[in-house]
Design an enzyme around this catalytic site. Structure first.
Site, PDB file in Angstrom:
ATOM      1  N   THR A  14       0.873  -1.144   0.023  1.00 15.03           N
ATOM      2  CA  THR A  14       0.122   0.126   0.031  1.00 15.03           C
ATOM      3  C   THR A  14       0.833   1.268  -0.077  1.00 15.03           C
ATOM      4  OG1 THR A  14      -1.570  -1.178   1.362  1.00 15.03           O
ATOM      5  CG2 THR A  14      -1.881   0.979   1.219  1.00 15.03           C
ATOM      6  N   LYS A 107       5.967   1.494  12.596  1.00  9.09           N
ATOM      7  CA  LYS A 107       5.740   2.093  14.186  1.00  9.09           C
ATOM      8  C   LYS A 107       6.386   0.840  14.858  1.00  9.09           C
ATOM      9  CE  LYS A 107       1.758   1.066  12.420  1.00  9.09           C
ATOM     10  NZ  LYS A 107       0.821   1.684  11.409  1.00  9.09           N
ATOM     11  N   GLU A 131       8.559   9.990   9.776  1.00  4.52           N
ATOM     12  CA  GLU A 131       7.426  10.673   9.781  1.00  4.52           C
ATOM     13  C   GLU A 131       6.080   9.852   9.681  1.00  4.52           C
ATOM     14  OE1 GLU A 131       7.194  14.211  10.565  1.00  4.52           O
ATOM     15  OE2 GLU A 131       5.241  13.354  10.974  1.00  4.52           O
ATOM     16  N   VAL A 134       3.977   7.459  12.900  1.00  6.40           N
ATOM     17  CA  VAL A 134       2.966   7.737  13.606  1.00  6.40           C
ATOM     18  C   VAL A 134       1.698   8.677  12.996  1.00  6.40           C
ATOM     19  CG1 VAL A 134       2.214   8.864  15.847  1.00  6.40           C
ATOM     20  CG2 VAL A 134       4.355   7.539  15.726  1.00  6.40           C
ATOM     21  N   GLU A 192      -8.565  -5.724   9.659  1.00 14.24           N
ATOM     22  CA  GLU A 192      -7.922  -6.628   9.401  1.00 14.24           C
ATOM     23  C   GLU A 192      -8.899  -7.833   9.802  1.00 14.24           C
ATOM     24  OE1 GLU A 192      -4.790  -6.834   8.251  1.00 14.24           O
ATOM     25  OE2 GLU A 192      -4.595  -4.974   8.402  1.00 14.24           O
ATOM     26  N   LYS A 207       2.433   3.394  18.708  1.00 13.65           N
ATOM     27  CA  LYS A 207       2.597   4.900  18.431  1.00 13.65           C
ATOM     28  C   LYS A 207       2.684   5.724  19.411  1.00 13.65           C
ATOM     29  CE  LYS A 207      -0.396   3.897  14.280  1.00 13.65           C
ATOM     30  NZ  LYS A 207      -1.919   3.967  13.802  1.00 13.65           N
TER      31      LYS A 207
HETATM   32  N1  LIG Z   1      -0.793   1.071   5.105  1.00 13.05           N
HETATM   33  C1  LIG Z   1      -0.817   2.358   5.917  1.00 13.05           C
HETATM   34  O1  LIG Z   1      -2.137   3.162   5.828  1.00 13.05           O
HETATM   35  C2  LIG Z   1       0.212   2.592   6.742  1.00 13.05           C
HETATM   36  C3  LIG Z   1       0.251   3.786   7.292  1.00 13.05           C
HETATM   37  C4  LIG Z   1       1.263   4.176   8.146  1.00 13.05           C
HETATM   38  C5  LIG Z   1       2.275   3.475   8.359  1.00 13.05           C
HETATM   39  N2  LIG Z   1       2.325   2.054   7.530  1.00 13.05           N
HETATM   40  C6  LIG Z   1       3.459   1.114   7.864  1.00 13.05           C
HETATM   41  O2  LIG Z   1       4.106   1.027   6.468  1.00 13.05           O
HETATM   42  C7  LIG Z   1       4.568  -0.256   6.481  1.00 13.05           C
HETATM   43  C8  LIG Z   1       4.124  -0.849   5.156  1.00 13.05           C
HETATM   44  O3  LIG Z   1       2.639  -1.015   5.288  1.00 13.05           O
HETATM   45  P1  LIG Z   1       1.672  -1.336   3.978  1.00 13.05           P
HETATM   46  O4  LIG Z   1       0.323  -1.033   4.583  1.00 13.05           O
HETATM   47  O5  LIG Z   1       2.250  -0.903   2.709  1.00 13.05           O
HETATM   48  O6  LIG Z   1       2.018  -3.097   4.129  1.00 13.05           O
HETATM   49  P2  LIG Z   1       1.589  -3.990   2.794  1.00 13.05           P
HETATM   50  O7  LIG Z   1       0.451  -3.536   2.027  1.00 13.05           O
HETATM   51  O8  LIG Z   1       1.137  -5.420   3.457  1.00 13.05           O
HETATM   52  O9  LIG Z   1       3.071  -4.231   2.017  1.00 13.05           O
HETATM   53  C9  LIG Z   1       4.001  -4.815   2.662  1.00 13.05           C
HETATM   54  C10 LIG Z   1       5.079  -5.049   1.421  1.00 13.05           C
HETATM   55  O10 LIG Z   1       6.408  -5.684   2.092  1.00 13.05           O
HETATM   56  C11 LIG Z   1       6.643  -6.779   1.030  1.00 13.05           C
HETATM   57  N3  LIG Z   1       7.190  -7.789   2.027  1.00 13.05           N
HETATM   58  C12 LIG Z   1       6.744  -8.719   3.062  1.00 13.05           C
HETATM   59  N4  LIG Z   1       7.647  -9.468   3.395  1.00 13.05           N
HETATM   60  C13 LIG Z   1       8.703  -9.308   2.549  1.00 13.05           C
HETATM   61  C14 LIG Z   1       9.947  -9.949   2.730  1.00 13.05           C
HETATM   62  N5  LIG Z   1      10.197 -10.995   3.155  1.00 13.05           N
HETATM   63  N6  LIG Z   1      10.891  -9.568   1.654  1.00 13.05           N
HETATM   64  C15 LIG Z   1      10.784  -8.277   0.985  1.00 13.05           C
HETATM   65  N7  LIG Z   1       9.392  -7.884   0.942  1.00 13.05           N
HETATM   66  C16 LIG Z   1       8.257  -8.313   1.849  1.00 13.05           C
HETATM   67  C17 LIG Z   1       5.204  -7.188   0.438  1.00 13.05           C
HETATM   68  O11 LIG Z   1       5.661  -8.027  -0.770  1.00 13.05           O
HETATM   69  P3  LIG Z   1       4.497  -8.273  -1.767  1.00 13.05           P
HETATM   70  O12 LIG Z   1       3.629  -7.198  -2.136  1.00 13.05           O
HETATM   71  O13 LIG Z   1       5.104  -9.003  -2.948  1.00 13.05           O
HETATM   72  O14 LIG Z   1       3.904  -9.348  -0.963  1.00 13.05           O
HETATM   73  C18 LIG Z   1       4.753  -5.915   0.234  1.00 13.05           C
HETATM   74  O15 LIG Z   1       5.135  -5.157  -0.908  1.00 13.05           O
HETATM   75  C19 LIG Z   1       4.211  -0.917   7.703  1.00 13.05           C
HETATM   76  O16 LIG Z   1       5.236  -0.545   8.600  1.00 13.05           O
HETATM   77  C20 LIG Z   1       2.976  -0.157   8.193  1.00 13.05           C
HETATM   78  O17 LIG Z   1       3.028  -0.363   9.532  1.00 13.05           O
HETATM   79  C21 LIG Z   1       1.369   1.756   6.821  1.00 13.05           C
END
Ligand SMILES: NC(=O)c1ccc[n+]([C@@H]2O[C@H](COP(=O)([O-])OP(=O)(O)OC[C@H]3O[C@@H](n4cnc5c(N)ncnc54)[C@H](OP(=O)(O)O)[C@@H]3O)[C@@H](O)[C@H]2O)c1
Length: 441
Positions: A14, A107, A131, A134, A192, A207
């Site tokens: 995402t 976080k 940044e 949180v 989730e 956070k």
């Molecule tokens: N989503 C939000 O709104 C949001 C807001 C604030 C902070 N965050 C933080 O941002 C971070 C990412 O969140 P997200 O929502 O973008 O997560 P996500 O959509 O689940 O994406 C995770 C990514 O990591 C990759 N990945 C997982 N295991 C891996 C491995 N062993 N080796 C290489 N790549 C790997 C996945 O690959 P594949 O795509 O190939 O499966 C995917 O591209 C997290 O720490 C989250 O807490 C997210």
């Protein structure tokens, strides 16, 4: 022409995919503001062939994020994988160890290992920027780390989890139960499949642990935070709160108390017309009370690809401009050990909902137990849920427990808990009373 800043982006979900979109769409703007081009030097994720809605065919691919982190062509690792341990931690440690800057939105990683990682960054004189970790797009880390760094912060609190705020807002607006709204949120992808981390308050606690350290100059202490989730909030509580002029919000609160730092995550009553009560739906809000600046409230999108990518990109720009700051406001050697205040000493007013057996003397016994602990009562009402039908359906069967809602004057946590325990022992109530703190704003 200035040397480009070369990024290695680990995680293309995402946030990662949105970041790439932003970097492509605002390429010229970033170059102008950074004074140098910003280039993607490599990417890593689990599934190479997955369609991510962004063009990556020309970008070097790394199966292993740790290899990406240490690749000589990479100057900054952007970690967007997630998780407090495992590959995300390994990649961040490898990058810092190799003297590369790190930007992360993780976080969980910072709440659990933030200080050790900050020490590593300081030793190598590189940036560790977070940044986006949180409240997504809300610039609260920079606010604490930069804008308010000359203030003494008294309190930081806020709505830090969009899923919980969405559930509580929908329960309030549509008079629906927690389970019903949660199921719908899951079906729509707002929650989730295993919602424990969000609704149990742990995401908010991660956070809050980071904010507490930035606000009070202490080591990050996630394990010391008292955490309660929103699972036990009922429609009866939402309705009673509304009638008494409150809204129920899941708050993360950290403040300086006499005996140390009080950091807690729990459902709280906030006055209906306060600014924080107006933060509704999936929106986040963070309030900071500081000595010279006074009170601030930052409100905005706490999650979502574009908003989170916006925060990540601002951290990248800082590095491109040559700014390297101590990750936790001050050098880690200056951070004080975290001294936890006793929650029993917390002072505040309380909402208590009892199911009282309809027996002579029951209310008197409850009032006596409160009096024994010097808890004085501001108001007490017997309420029937609005959902009860008028007429015979609304009457309580003889002997059935009656819902009674009490608001106390300011007291201590220890006193109210002792009084509630004694009331339960007396056998005058049919279930564990619901106790919700009223936050002083
Ligand atoms: N989503 C939000 O709104 C949001 C807001 C604030 C902070 N965050 C933080 O941002 C971070 C990412 O969140 P997200 O929502 O973008 O997560 P996500 O959509 O689940 O994406 C995770 C990514 O990591 C990759 N990945 C997982 N295991 C891996 C491995 N062993 N080796 C290489 N790549 C790997 C996945 O690959 P594949 O795509 O190939 O499966 C995917 O591209 C997290 O720490 C989250 O807490 C997210």
């Amino acid at each position: 022409m200035q040397q480009p800043l070369t990024l290695g982006i680990a995680g293309l979900g995402t946030v990662g995919a949105s970041l790439i979109q932003l970097l492509l769409q605002h390429k010229d703007r970033l170059e102008e503001r950074a004074g140098r081009p910003v280039r993607i030097g490599g990417v890593s994720a689990r599934h190479k062939g997955k369609d991510r809605g962004v063009e990556l065919s020309d970008v070097p691919w790394f199966d292993d994020p740790v290899r990406l982190a240490t690749d000589p062509g990479i100057e900054v690792l952007v970690e967007l994988i997630g998780g407090s341990d495992g590959v995300a931690k390994a990649a961040v440690e490898a990058a810092l160890g190799a003297g590369k800057h790190v930007v992360t939105a993780n976080k969980a990683l910072l709440a659990e290992h933030g200080i050790a990682l900050a020490q590593l960054a300081e030793e190598r004189n590189v940036a560790l920027n977070f940044e986006a970790a949180v409240a997504g797009g809300i610039p609260v880390i920079k606010t604490l780390r930069e804008s308010l760094s000359a203030n003494e912060v008294h309190r930081v609190y806020g709505i830090l989890n969009g899923t919980c705020n969405y559930i509580l807002t929908t329960m309030t607006e549509e008079q629906r139960s927690f389970d019903d709204v949660l199921k719908e949120a899951q079906a729509r992808g707002y929650a989730e499949a295993d919602p424990t981390f969000d609704v149990g308050g742990f995401d908010t606690a991660h956070k809050l642990a980071i904010l507490t350290s930035l606000a009070f100059g202490t080591k990050v202490a996630f394990d010391e935070i008292d955490v309660e989730g929103i699972q036990l909030i009922t429609q009866a509580d939402i309705e009673a709160a509304d009638d008494m002029g409150y809204r129920i919000k899941l708050l993360g609160v950290a403040l300086r108390a006499e005996s140390g730092i009080e950091a807690r995550v729990h459902p709280a009553m906030v006055p209906k017309h306060s600014a924080i009560a107006e933060v509704s739906g999936a929106t986040n809000g963070v309030a900071i009370d500081a000595d010279f600046c006074g009170s601030l409230l930052l409100v905005g999108p706490g999650a979502g690809g574009p908003a989170t990518a916006s925060a990540v990109a601002s951290d990248i720009l800082d590095i491109a401009r040559g700014s390297v700051m101590a990750p936790f406001v001050t050098h880690t050697r200056n951070l004080k050990p975290y001294k936890k205040a006793k929650l029993g000493a917390h002072q505040g007013a309380y909402y208590v909902r009892f199911s009282v057996y309809d027996r002579p003397g029951a209310m008197g016994a409850i009032a006596k137990r409160m009096g024994d602990r010097e808890v004085s009562i501001e108001s007490i009402v017997q309420r029937r849920p609005r959902s009860a039908l008028p007429g015979i359906g609304a009457r309580l069967a003889p002997g059935a427990p009656a819902p009674v809602v009490m608001i106390t004057h300011e007291t201590t946590e220890e006193s109210i808990r002792q009084a509630i325990d004694a009331i339960e022992r007396d056998g005058k109530v049919s279930e564990r009373p619901q106790v919700i703190r009223i936050e002083k704003l």
